[in-house]
Design an enzyme around this catalytic site. Structure first.
Site, PDB file in Angstrom:
ATOM      1  CG  ASP A  77     -60.008  25.960  16.094  1.00  0.00           C
ATOM      2  OD1 ASP A  77     -60.282  25.119  16.970  1.00  0.00           O
ATOM      3  OD2 ASP A  77     -60.077  27.176  16.296  1.00  0.00           O
ATOM      4  CG  ASP A 128     -56.609  23.332  19.508  1.00  0.00           C
ATOM      5  OD1 ASP A 128     -55.789  24.031  18.897  1.00  0.00           O
ATOM      6  OD2 ASP A 128     -57.734  23.743  19.858  1.00  0.00           O
ATOM      7  CG  ASP A 162     -61.122  27.049  29.215  1.00  0.00           C
ATOM      8  OD1 ASP A 162     -61.201  25.846  28.889  1.00  0.00           O
ATOM      9  OD2 ASP A 162     -61.351  27.970  28.404  1.00  0.00           O
TER      10      ASP A 162
HETATM   11  P1  ATP Z   1     -63.309  27.351  19.796  1.00  0.00           P
HETATM   12  O1  ATP Z   1     -62.070  26.994  19.013  1.00  0.00           O
HETATM   13  O2  ATP Z   1     -64.537  26.666  19.367  1.00  0.00           O
HETATM   14  O3  ATP Z   1     -63.458  28.831  19.944  1.00  0.00           O
HETATM   15  P2  ATP Z   1     -61.853  26.121  21.948  1.00  0.00           P
HETATM   16  O4  ATP Z   1     -62.277  25.665  23.313  1.00  0.00           O
HETATM   17  O5  ATP Z   1     -61.326  25.077  21.021  1.00  0.00           O
HETATM   18  O6  ATP Z   1     -63.094  26.869  21.306  1.00  0.00           O
HETATM   19  P3  ATP Z   1     -59.323  27.345  21.590  1.00  0.00           P
HETATM   20  O7  ATP Z   1     -58.923  28.769  21.787  1.00  0.00           O
HETATM   21  O8  ATP Z   1     -59.219  26.728  20.245  1.00  0.00           O
HETATM   22  O9  ATP Z   1     -60.813  27.261  22.123  1.00  0.00           O
HETATM   23  O10 ATP Z   1     -58.497  26.508  22.645  1.00  0.00           O
HETATM   24  C1  ATP Z   1     -58.340  25.103  22.593  1.00  0.00           C
HETATM   25  C2  ATP Z   1     -58.320  24.532  23.998  1.00  0.00           C
HETATM   26  O11 ATP Z   1     -57.259  25.118  24.761  1.00  0.00           O
HETATM   27  C3  ATP Z   1     -59.576  24.835  24.825  1.00  0.00           C
HETATM   28  O12 ATP Z   1     -60.621  23.940  24.533  1.00  0.00           O
HETATM   29  C4  ATP Z   1     -59.048  24.685  26.236  1.00  0.00           C
HETATM   30  O13 ATP Z   1     -58.893  23.346  26.597  1.00  0.00           O
HETATM   31  C5  ATP Z   1     -57.674  25.285  26.112  1.00  0.00           C
HETATM   32  N1  ATP Z   1     -57.717  26.748  26.393  1.00  0.00           N
HETATM   33  C6  ATP Z   1     -57.900  27.751  25.503  1.00  0.00           C
HETATM   34  N2  ATP Z   1     -57.888  28.933  26.105  1.00  0.00           N
HETATM   35  C7  ATP Z   1     -57.701  28.684  27.418  1.00  0.00           C
HETATM   36  C8  ATP Z   1     -57.587  29.505  28.575  1.00  0.00           C
HETATM   37  N3  ATP Z   1     -57.670  30.808  28.482  1.00  0.00           N
HETATM   38  N4  ATP Z   1     -57.385  28.884  29.760  1.00  0.00           N
HETATM   39  C9  ATP Z   1     -57.285  27.543  29.857  1.00  0.00           C
HETATM   40  N5  ATP Z   1     -57.392  26.726  28.819  1.00  0.00           N
HETATM   41  C10 ATP Z   1     -57.594  27.271  27.601  1.00  0.00           C
HETATM   42 MG    MG Z   2     -60.538  25.426  19.098  1.00  0.00          MG
END
Ligand code: ATP
Ligand code: MG
Length: 424
Positions: A62, A64, A141
């Site tokens: 996905d 962002d 995070d």
């Molecule tokens: P994936 O989508 O592959 O599971 P991701 O890191 O992209 O991993 P997402 O949930 O899509 O996870 O979140 C996008 C971004 O938002 C993360 O990469 C991080 O920068 C931020 N983020 C997400 N969850 C948190 C959290 N609990 N605390 C701080 N930052 C977060």
């Molecule tokens: Mg993501």
């Protein structure tokens, strides 16, 4: 590889010549969203996991986007958008079934004001304080999740040494580790998932407080924990994620009744392992997976124990199976919610297991047409694989599905239908 360790908040730009991201992995819709925001004179970047994955050469699942436009301003630009979330107000821009998540640069929440709220445990329950891109990077995070991609310049922007950490295969929390876990204990599950999925190491300092703080996960709302648990088990690395949960004694927090049942039953462990392996193989093969399946496996033994009690009480099977199923699901729902559409399916999968015992009669043909036959059959195969039922019985059902109707009739010992007598 050396770690340049630029100070947190100090920008490092990584040019294309260095990162060599395959830009064909960037989805067109994410590109469109970024370009539209830039045309409207806002800053906009790809951010987070998608940049991390692009650097690793993995196609992101996905995308962002982070911007200095406020949620209402984002919504004004895209007809197909919706403002969502309370904890974080973000905008989803829809493209059919796909969506791009757009969030406004945020600062770390400083005090309990209208935009942000923190509980006495340190958990942040609302965080809508807007900020600059530097502040936005610092509230993410892990350093590897705090990278931004400038589509116009093909540059990675790095405020937290995340690029070097990624090259060094290290998951490092940004800021004070324990405080950041307390703010949001789900970060524990995220660290474990990224290690399992991306084959990275967790930095010692980032790993150290996990055992002590794991219990904080019980404060997370059940609906969010359901989503996070599904992310773990549908990551394509469910076996590894399950090992991670065990390693940090988190199973007893996330699946207390499963954890209890596992103590007394080794073959249950094998059943779970086989099911998770099966899920990983399906995902690797691009096949669909359903949350109901994972939950029906993880809760199977607790369900059987309740079912046994109903049998001892003389309750008929149909009634006992529903009541044991409902009670098991409700019990688990206090930790991770289970949406109704899945809980009904879980109970059906369990209840239908009894029907595999019968191998004769008309009812078998009706069973083959049952909307849940396939899920119940897959479940039964996993049980057979774990030695719970005879492999030969499982093969019988597998073969039955490959036959013509006539051959099926023979196999289930149905007499050929007599032609209707003509009424005179
Ligand atoms: P994936 O989508 O592959 O599971 P991701 O890191 O992209 O991993 P997402 O949930 O899509 O996870 O979140 C996008 C971004 O938002 C993360 O990469 C991080 O920068 C931020 N983020 C997400 N969850 C948190 C959290 N609990 N605390 C701080 N930052 C977060
Ligand atoms: Mg993501």
């Amino acid at each position: 590889m050396k770690n340049t360790n630029n100070k947190p908040g100090q920008l490092k730009r990584i040019p294309f010549s260095e990162h060599q991201i395959d830009e064909s992995n960037i989805c067109q819709q994410a590109r469109f969203v970024v370009e539209t925001l830039i045309e409207a004179n806002y800053q906009a970047y790809l951010v987070g996991g998608c940049v991390r994955d692009l650097v690793l050469g993995i196609e992101p699942k996905d995308f962002d986007v982070a911007t200095d436009a406020h949620p209402e301003q984002i919504c004004e630009l895209f007809d197909n958008s919706r403002l969502i979330g309370r904890r974080f107000r973000i905008v989803h821009v829809y493209f059919g079934r796909n969506n791009i998540e757009v969030s406004t640069f945020r600062a770390a929440s400083r005090h309990n004001n209208k935009s942000s709220k923190q509980e006495s445990t340190g958990r942040i329950v609302r965080d809508n304080t807007f900020g600059t891109i530097e502040e936005d990077a610092l509230r993410r995070d892990f350093t590897i999740n705090a990278l931004y991609y400038d589509i116009e310049k093909s540059e990675v922007l790095d405020y937290c040494s995340g690029y070097d950490d990624l090259l060094n295969k290290k998951i490092c929390m940004i800021g004070d580790v324990a405080t950041r876990y307390r703010e949001d204990p789900v970060r524990i599950l995220r660290a474990l998932r990224f290690r399992a999925k991306l084959d990275l190491d967790i930095d010692a300092g980032t790993e150290q407080p996990i055992k002590k703080l794991g219990h904080l996960l019980s404060d997370i709302p059940p609906a969010r924990l359901f989503d996070e648990v599904i992310k773990l088990f549908h990551s394509g690395y469910a076996v590894r994620c399950f090992q991670e949960l065990n390693r940090y004694q988190l199973l007893k927090i996330l699946f207390p009744i499963t954890h209890k049942a596992l103590k007394h039953n080794e073959s249950f462990g094998l059943l779970i392992h086989n099911a998770l392996e099966n899920t990983d193989t399906r995902i690797a093969g691009g096949k669909s997976v359903n949350p109901a399946f994972i939950f029906s496996i993880l809760l199977w033994q607790p369900y059987l124990q309740l079912l046994e009690q109903t049998t001892k009480q003389g309750i008929p099977y149909a009634e006992g199976a529903w009541s044991a199923g409902r009670t098991t699901v409700l019990d688990q729902s206090t930790v991770t919610s289970i949406p109704k559409r899945f809980s009904i399916m879980i109970c059906e999968i369990w209840k239908l297991q009894n029907r595999f015992k019968r191998k004769q009669g008309k009812k078998i043909l009706r069973f083959l047409d049952h909307p849940r036959f396939r899920a119940a059959y897959d479940f039964m195969c996993i049980r057979a694989q774990a030695g719970e039922i005879d492999q030969a019985d499982c093969q019988w059902w597998t073969k039955l599905q490959t036959l013509s109707t006539q051959e099926q009739h023979k196999m289930i010992a149905l007499k050929p239908r007599k032609p209707n007598k003509k009424k005179t």
